[in-house]
Design an enzyme around this catalytic site. Structure first.
Site, PDB file in Angstrom:
ATOM      1  CG  ASP A   1      11.632  -8.987  16.489  1.00 29.92           C
ATOM      2  OD1 ASP A   1      11.349  -8.010  17.202  1.00 29.92           O
ATOM      3  OD2 ASP A   1      12.068  -8.883  15.331  1.00 29.92           O
TER       4      ASP A   1
ATOM      5  CE  LYS B   1       7.323  -4.692  13.038  1.00 33.73           C
ATOM      6  NZ  LYS B   1       6.062  -3.989  13.295  1.00 33.73           N
TER       7      LYS B   1
ATOM      8  CG  MET C   1       8.005 -12.170   6.707  1.00 34.37           C
ATOM      9  SD  MET C   1       8.430 -10.440   7.029  1.00 34.37           S
ATOM     10  CE  MET C   1       9.540 -10.080   5.664  1.00 34.37           C
TER      11      MET C   1
END
Length: 268
Positions: A52, A74, A185
């Protein structure tokens, strides 16, 4: 002798990476020193490392000379690979006889969608193992001198994901627990979620902190209140990757590092 050879010589039962197998491994929050020995074993033996964007370049540098590094980034708010495509890519590589290390930031099973990849592998009959990593939510707190639990202050820690513009979630039960909340996030939705927590009854004076790029040379820490944290983070250009913690444990930072923390607080 490499550092890995020296470690392996002192350790019995070093896991052997078989062709056609997939290891779902956590790379930790950034600092290579927080890799587990099994994750390091995977890096040393893998034919392909599917990683990632959050995996630190210093971690990728530990891959064996035979390893092909394949990016499967991502990142919220940016163009990224579709999860189903990543999962199927792991299957394809394994069926080709490759030793595939799926390397994810933090821990693969903590907001890392590793569970979805594991289910795809299981359905396809691909042998796999899961190697836990140091999750960013806990590592970021430690790096910022904020204990996750303190006797007499809290007896639980809540981990929550704050991504998803249209995702419906009732924040009221979390606010009512009185326990610290650690958000992953959340930067793009920070104002909306902190507002929802206040509307649910959490006091605007509740301590809060943003920890950006935890455990890396770019780490930054901002301390404010629930009422002010979103505006302060925006004013000081705090961007992902970042962890946000809300709760009384944030106040422990001053006691642990003293005056050094004063320059990182939001202006009143």
């Amino acid at each position: 002798m490499t550092a890995w050879d020296a470690l392996a010589a002192q350790r019995s039962g070093v896991p052997v990476f078989e062709p056609g197998h997939v290891w779902l491994a956590g790379a930790g929050p950034g600092d290579p020193g927080l890799l587990t020995l099994d994750a390091l074993a995977g890096l040393a033996q893998a034919d392909v490392v599917v990683h990632d964007a959050l995996v630190d370049k210093r971690v990728l540098a530990l891959a064996g000379p035979q390893a092909l590094l394949e990016f499967a980034g991502k990142r919220g708010g940016k163009p990224s690979a579709v999860q189903a495509d990543i999962s199927e890519r792991l299957v394809t590589l394994a069926r080709g006889g490759e030793r595939v290390l799926r390397l994810k930031g933090g821990d693969p099973f903590v907001f890392g969608r590793g569970g979805e990849e594991a289910m795809t592998l299981a359905s396809a009959g691909i042998p796999f193992r899961v190697i836990p990593g140091v999750t960013a939510g806990l590592a970021a707190l430690a790096a910022a001198a904020i204990p996750a639990t303190v006797r007499g202050t809290n007896r639980a820690v809540i981990f929550a994901a704050g991504h998803g513009e249209d995702e419906e979630f009732d924040w009221a039960p979390l606010a009512r627990t009185g326990q610290p909340i650690v958000f992953y996030m959340v930067m793009h939705n920070l104002e909306r979620i902190t507002g929802a927590l206040r509307q649910a009854g959490l006091a605007g004076t509740t301590p809060a902190a943003v920890i950006a790029s935890a455990t890396t040379p770019k780490q930054r820490v901002l301390v404010a209140t629930l009422a002010d944290i979103a505006a302060a983070a925006r004013a000081q250009n705090f961007e992902p990757p970042a962890i946000v913690v809300i709760g009384a444990i944030v106040t422990m930072r001053d006691a642990l590092i003293g005056e050094a923390a004063s320059g990182e607080k939001a202006a009143p």
